[in-house]
Design a protein around this motif. Structure first.
Motif, PDB file in Angstrom:
ATOM      1  N   ILE A 131       0.832  -1.179  -0.060  1.00 44.63           N
ATOM      2  CA  ILE A 131       0.024   0.086  -0.129  1.00 44.63           C
ATOM      3  C   ILE A 131       0.763   1.232   0.000  1.00 44.63           C
ATOM      4  CG2 ILE A 131      -1.726   1.398   1.350  1.00 44.63           C
ATOM      5  CD1 ILE A 131      -2.952  -0.828   0.109  1.00 44.63           C
ATOM      6  N   ASP A 132       2.017   1.157   0.835  1.00 44.06           N
ATOM      7  CA  ASP A 132       2.883   2.420   0.747  1.00 44.06           C
ATOM      8  C   ASP A 132       3.346   2.515  -0.439  1.00 44.06           C
ATOM      9  OD1 ASP A 132       2.271   2.979   3.502  1.00 44.06           O
ATOM     10  OD2 ASP A 132       4.118   1.561   4.323  1.00 44.06           O
ATOM     11  N   ARG A 133       3.920   1.484  -1.217  1.00 41.72           N
ATOM     12  CA  ARG A 133       4.325   1.560  -2.344  1.00 41.72           C
ATOM     13  C   ARG A 133       3.588   2.297  -3.582  1.00 41.72           C
ATOM     14  NH1 ARG A 133       7.492  -3.158  -1.730  1.00 41.72           N
ATOM     15  NH2 ARG A 133       5.725  -4.372  -2.884  1.00 41.72           N
ATOM     16  N   ARG A 134       2.399   1.730  -3.344  1.00 43.94           N
ATOM     17  CA  ARG A 134       1.243   2.216  -4.246  1.00 43.94           C
ATOM     18  C   ARG A 134       0.873   3.813  -3.964  1.00 43.94           C
ATOM     19  NH1 ARG A 134      -4.597  -0.426  -3.586  1.00 43.94           N
ATOM     20  NH2 ARG A 134      -3.024  -2.494  -3.975  1.00 43.94           N
ATOM     21  N   LYS A 135       1.222   4.190  -2.890  1.00 41.55           N
ATOM     22  CA  LYS A 135       0.747   5.466  -2.400  1.00 41.55           C
ATOM     23  C   LYS A 135       1.986   6.444  -3.204  1.00 41.55           C
ATOM     24  CE  LYS A 135      -0.125   6.434   1.702  1.00 41.55           C
ATOM     25  NZ  LYS A 135       0.011   6.290   3.199  1.00 41.55           N
ATOM     26  N   SER A 136       3.389   5.778  -2.999  1.00 43.85           N
ATOM     27  CA  SER A 136       4.517   6.782  -3.404  1.00 43.85           C
ATOM     28  C   SER A 136       4.390   6.902  -5.010  1.00 43.85           C
ATOM     29  CB  SER A 136       5.677   6.160  -2.832  1.00 43.85           C
ATOM     30  OG  SER A 136       5.906   4.960  -3.425  1.00 43.85           O
ATOM     31  N   ARG A 137       3.829   5.729  -5.848  1.00 40.76           N
ATOM     32  CA  ARG A 137       3.827   5.834  -6.995  1.00 40.76           C
ATOM     33  C   ARG A 137       2.617   6.069  -7.968  1.00 40.76           C
ATOM     34  NH1 ARG A 137       7.057   0.055  -7.046  1.00 40.76           N
ATOM     35  NH2 ARG A 137       8.847   0.733  -6.165  1.00 40.76           N
ATOM     36  N   SER A 138       1.717   6.830  -7.196  1.00 36.39           N
ATOM     37  CA  SER A 138       0.336   6.991  -7.762  1.00 36.39           C
ATOM     38  C   SER A 138       0.394   7.551  -8.957  1.00 36.39           C
ATOM     39  CB  SER A 138      -0.617   7.723  -6.720  1.00 36.39           C
ATOM     40  OG  SER A 138       0.211   9.276  -6.406  1.00 36.39           O
ATOM     41  N   TYR A 139       1.277   8.618  -9.212  1.00 36.82           N
ATOM     42  CA  TYR A 139       1.315   9.298 -10.612  1.00 36.82           C
ATOM     43  C   TYR A 139       1.714   8.387 -11.512  1.00 36.82           C
ATOM     44  CZ  TYR A 139       0.913  13.685  -7.929  1.00 36.82           C
ATOM     45  OH  TYR A 139       0.532  14.658  -7.122  1.00 36.82           O
ATOM     46  N   LEU A 140       2.500   7.479 -11.394  1.00 34.99           N
ATOM     47  CA  LEU A 140       3.019   6.223 -12.050  1.00 34.99           C
ATOM     48  C   LEU A 140       1.764   5.418 -12.536  1.00 34.99           C
ATOM     49  CD1 LEU A 140       4.885   4.890 -13.822  1.00 34.99           C
ATOM     50  CD2 LEU A 140       5.640   3.632 -12.046  1.00 34.99           C
ATOM     51  N   LEU A 141       0.919   5.197 -11.705  1.00 36.09           N
ATOM     52  CA  LEU A 141      -0.206   4.262 -11.969  1.00 36.09           C
ATOM     53  C   LEU A 141      -1.167   5.123 -12.567  1.00 36.09           C
ATOM     54  CD1 LEU A 141      -0.846   2.687  -8.290  1.00 36.09           C
ATOM     55  CD2 LEU A 141      -0.007   1.340 -10.384  1.00 36.09           C
ATOM     56  N   GLY A 142      -1.388   6.300 -12.427  1.00 29.05           N
ATOM     57  CA  GLY A 142      -2.061   7.183 -13.299  1.00 29.05           C
ATOM     58  C   GLY A 142      -1.721   7.319 -14.753  1.00 29.05           C
ATOM     59  N   VAL A 143      -0.589   7.506 -14.812  1.00 27.81           N
ATOM     60  CA  VAL A 143      -0.146   7.523 -16.153  1.00 27.81           C
ATOM     61  C   VAL A 143      -0.292   6.004 -16.832  1.00 27.81           C
ATOM     62  CG1 VAL A 143       2.069   7.474 -17.655  1.00 27.81           C
ATOM     63  CG2 VAL A 143       1.597   9.335 -15.729  1.00 27.81           C
ATOM     64  N   MET A 144      -0.010   4.908 -16.312  1.00 26.49           N
ATOM     65  CA  MET A 144      -0.261   3.689 -16.843  1.00 26.49           C
ATOM     66  C   MET A 144      -1.708   3.438 -17.199  1.00 26.49           C
ATOM     67  SD  MET A 144       2.909   1.379 -16.293  1.00 26.49           S
ATOM     68  CE  MET A 144       2.142  -0.307 -16.521  1.00 26.49           C
ATOM     69  N   HIS A 145      -2.615   3.657 -16.395  1.00 25.13           N
ATOM     70  CA  HIS A 145      -4.040   3.668 -16.588  1.00 25.13           C
ATOM     71  C   HIS A 145      -4.483   4.197 -17.786  1.00 25.13           C
ATOM     72  CE1 HIS A 145      -5.913   1.914 -12.898  1.00 25.13           C
ATOM     73  NE2 HIS A 145      -4.651   1.803 -12.464  1.00 25.13           N
ATOM     74  N   ARG A 146      -3.946   5.530 -17.951  1.00 21.46           N
ATOM     75  CA  ARG A 146      -4.206   6.523 -19.086  1.00 21.46           C
ATOM     76  C   ARG A 146      -3.624   5.803 -20.354  1.00 21.46           C
ATOM     77  NH1 ARG A 146      -8.390   9.189 -20.197  1.00 21.46           N
ATOM     78  NH2 ARG A 146      -8.021  11.204 -21.672  1.00 21.46           N
ATOM     79  N   PHE A 147      -2.224   5.162 -20.245  1.00 20.33           N
ATOM     80  CA  PHE A 147      -1.838   4.565 -21.523  1.00 20.33           C
ATOM     81  C   PHE A 147      -2.751   3.426 -21.896  1.00 20.33           C
ATOM     82  CE2 PHE A 147       0.692   0.766 -22.840  1.00 20.33           C
ATOM     83  CZ  PHE A 147       1.344   1.447 -24.080  1.00 20.33           C
ATOM     84  N   VAL A 148      -3.154   2.652 -21.049  1.00 27.96           N
ATOM     85  CA  VAL A 148      -3.983   1.529 -21.485  1.00 27.96           C
ATOM     86  C   VAL A 148      -5.115   1.857 -22.027  1.00 27.96           C
ATOM     87  CG1 VAL A 148      -5.343  -0.323 -20.501  1.00 27.96           C
ATOM     88  CG2 VAL A 148      -2.885   0.047 -19.796  1.00 27.96           C
ATOM     89  N   GLU A 149      -5.970   3.161 -21.647  1.00 29.96           N
ATOM     90  CA  GLU A 149      -7.000   3.597 -22.297  1.00 29.96           C
ATOM     91  C   GLU A 149      -6.936   4.174 -23.333  1.00 29.96           C
ATOM     92  OE1 GLU A 149      -9.225   4.757 -18.005  1.00 29.96           O
ATOM     93  OE2 GLU A 149      -8.425   6.315 -19.184  1.00 29.96           O
ATOM     94  N   CYS A 150      -5.789   4.952 -23.545  1.00 29.35           N
ATOM     95  CA  CYS A 150      -5.537   5.873 -24.751  1.00 29.35           C
ATOM     96  C   CYS A 150      -4.809   5.270 -26.040  1.00 29.35           C
ATOM     97  CB  CYS A 150      -5.374   7.297 -24.400  1.00 29.35           C
ATOM     98  SG  CYS A 150      -6.426   8.165 -23.133  1.00 29.35           S
ATOM     99  N   CYS A 151      -3.821   4.493 -25.519  1.00 25.88           N
ATOM    100  CA  CYS A 151      -2.932   4.004 -26.716  1.00 25.88           C
ATOM    101  C   CYS A 151      -3.714   3.411 -27.848  1.00 25.88           C
ATOM    102  CB  CYS A 151      -1.845   3.286 -25.966  1.00 25.88           C
ATOM    103  SG  CYS A 151      -0.581   2.882 -27.299  1.00 25.88           S
ATOM    104  N   THR A 152      -3.395   3.863 -29.045  1.00 25.74           N
ATOM    105  CA  THR A 152      -4.012   3.595 -30.278  1.00 25.74           C
ATOM    106  C   THR A 152      -3.040   2.663 -31.024  1.00 25.74           C
ATOM    107  OG1 THR A 152      -3.539   5.636 -31.475  1.00 25.74           O
ATOM    108  CG2 THR A 152      -5.696   5.290 -30.245  1.00 25.74           C
ATOM    109  N   GLU A 153      -1.860   2.577 -30.712  1.00 28.06           N
ATOM    110  CA  GLU A 153      -0.889   1.895 -31.384  1.00 28.06           C
ATOM    111  C   GLU A 153      -0.754   0.301 -30.836  1.00 28.06           C
ATOM    112  OE1 GLU A 153       2.609   3.553 -32.667  1.00 28.06           O
ATOM    113  OE2 GLU A 153       1.646   5.748 -32.479  1.00 28.06           O
ATOM    114  N   PRO A 154      -1.278  -0.703 -31.758  1.00 29.02           N
ATOM    115  CA  PRO A 154      -0.872  -2.162 -30.998  1.00 29.02           C
ATOM    116  C   PRO A 154       0.148  -2.707 -30.727  1.00 29.02           C
ATOM    117  CG  PRO A 154      -2.660  -1.820 -33.014  1.00 29.02           C
ATOM    118  CD  PRO A 154      -1.901  -0.428 -32.902  1.00 29.02           C
ATOM    119  N   GLN A 155       1.346  -2.170 -31.642  1.00 25.68           N
ATOM    120  CA  GLN A 155       2.710  -2.517 -31.404  1.00 25.68           C
ATOM    121  C   GLN A 155       2.967  -2.140 -30.174  1.00 25.68           C
ATOM    122  OE1 GLN A 155       1.559  -0.594 -34.230  1.00 25.68           O
ATOM    123  NE2 GLN A 155       1.663  -2.269 -35.815  1.00 25.68           N
ATOM    124  N   LEU A 156       2.805  -0.868 -29.701  1.00 23.76           N
ATOM    125  CA  LEU A 156       3.314  -0.376 -28.680  1.00 23.76           C
ATOM    126  C   LEU A 156       2.645  -0.992 -27.480  1.00 23.76           C
ATOM    127  CD1 LEU A 156       4.992   1.799 -27.270  1.00 23.76           C
ATOM    128  CD2 LEU A 156       3.229   3.405 -27.632  1.00 23.76           C
TER     129      LEU A 156
END
Length: 196
Positions: A131-156
């Protein structure tokens, strides 16, 4: 999980094992130390069904404790596993104290809990650390979530999926490995010659 793990746990565990032919537990909630209140009985039929009995507690004219069933809910094996998975999910995602610590304290020994098809695997000894690691990396988690939602390039997406699957395999984290297998299958990245 062994029954002795509950009985030997020093954690507060409101369900008490009842005597009887089949395995059963009871949680009792009484009002202000009186004999009035409610109880929940969780009973196994010894095979493939679990019954939740909701009971009203009251003081009998003789001064003893009385109880009367007012509702009953029976679950088959699959529904019981799903309910357990929902409870673990809620405990992990919605039920924390002010220090962001999860309310998971009933496992007395180092072990993991597996719940059938939903495969909820929690390592209780490292829950607070994670939980502590998750809190310290919350911005990274947000970017990863956004990448999965928005990335349109299948190779990436496939490149990221392969890297994550490689990490999961090397980490020996069973939950991560199981999730990565689902991810690879969902993205259709399993070669035809490896399919069943």
């Amino acid at each position: 999980m062994e029954l002795s793990n509950f009985e030997n746990s020093n954690a507060s565990f409101p369900f008490k094992k009842k005597k009887g032919k089949y395995l059963s537990f009871r949680q009792t909630i009484k009002r202000n130390g009186s004999k009035d209140g409610t109880a929940l009985d969780v009973l196994s039929n010894g095979y493939d069904h679990v019954t939740l009995n909701f009971r009203a507690l009251y003081l009998t004219p003789s001064g003893k404790q009385g109880d009367k069933k007012y509702a009953s809910w029976t679950l088959d094996s699959q529904a019981a596993v799903q309910l357990a998975s929902v409870l673990f999910y809620m405990a992990d995602n919605a039920m924390r104290d002010s220090a962001e610590s999860p309310y998971k304290s009933i496992v007395a020994h180092k072990e993991k809990a597996y719940h059938g098809q939903n495969f909820l695997c929690e390592d209780f000894d490292t829950a607070v650390e994670r939980i502590d690691r998750r809190k310290s990396r919350s911005y990274l988690l947000g970017v990863m979530h956004r990448f999965v939602e928005c990335c349109t390039e299948p190779q990436l997406v496939e490149l990221m999926a392969v890297n994550l699957a490689t990490w999961a395999e090397q980490s020996n984290d069973e939950f991560a490995m199981q999730q990565s297998e689902k991810m690879i299958a969902q993205l259709g990245m399993i070669p035809d010659n490896l399919k069943n």
